[in-house]
Design an enzyme around this catalytic site. Sequence first.
Site, short mmCIF file in Angstrom:
data_model
loop_
_atom_site.label_atom_id
_atom_site.label_comp_id
_atom_site.label_asym_id
_atom_site.label_seq_id
_atom_site.Cartn_x
_atom_site.Cartn_y
_atom_site.Cartn_z
N SER A 107 -15.29 -24.70 51.03
CA SER A 107 -15.27 -25.66 51.78
C SER A 107 -14.70 -26.85 52.32
CB SER A 107 -16.93 -26.01 52.30
OG SER A 107 -17.27 -24.96 52.60
N LYS A 145 -30.27 -37.88 74.44
CA LYS A 145 -30.43 -38.35 73.85
C LYS A 145 -30.99 -38.05 72.40
CE LYS A 145 -28.95 -41.90 71.64
NZ LYS A 145 -27.53 -41.81 70.99
#
Length: 314
Positions: free
Chosen positions: A141, A193
Amino acid sequence: MSEHDNTLLPELIRDLIKERHASRRLKLLKYSFWGTGLLLVAGAVLVEHLQLDEADEAKQITAVIQVRGEIADGAEANAAALKKAIGRAFDDERAKAVVLKINSPGGSPVQAGQVFDEIKRQRGLHPKVPVYAVIEDLGASGAYYIAAAADEIVADKASLVGSIGVTAASFGFVELMNRVGVERRAYTSGAHKAFLDPFQPKNPEETVFWNDVLKQTHQQFIQSVKTGRGDRLKDADHPELFSGLIWTGEQAKQLGLIDKLGDVDYVARDLVGATSQVDFTVKDNAFDRFAKRLGASAAQQLSMALGFSGVSLR
């Protein structure tokens, strides 16, 4: 003057002398403390200087930078420390090549991307100094993201290489809360949010949005690998090449994810031609390591409490 006064004055004088002696001792302790601190700092600087100059007699060296463990802000392998080490290595006139010695599962795409960009920038400033990435046990990765910036990637036949993908994990506690009888009350300004709040039901619209964010991050990763590896990728359109799968060194070589099989000694001896290896890794002192671990631990605990692990190249 009374007999009492005659005895009081000497006692006052003795107390005054004792107080002055105590004050002097306190000053000496302060000076000793700061002096010891300065000596420790000077010793650390001297040790670092000696480490960087340990191959003064050699005309050329192989500059080694270690990328170990998680790639993250506050971790040993953070972008600031790695960029500093890379800059030092390239600026050393003795360096015939720079080797990134990698043993990492990956981590932050931001941190890995910054290191990738810095390697490319330094290569532009020092075109005669090649960069080699040597993968030991693991180069996955974000660690492979960094390796892709090198001119050549070397790994052991049994190394684990690749895992070109993006992950973001969380938990959902809604059903558990319903069973226990707990009500969630969240007050926000902004319709989305709290879209990562694990204590609220999933919103299909927010799920699509978050998947798009991860896909974009994945595409950035893929593009950097393609930029770094170029035509060496045997099949850039292979359906599983960028799927997050991980391969052995031998398999990775067949796919074009790496160039050769070997280790750091092989690179220094046979590819670079400078057997003298000097470690340019920026190492924190004990206090800095403790502070970073404390900060990282606090952030991890908060993330775990929220049930969210963040975006990661793993």
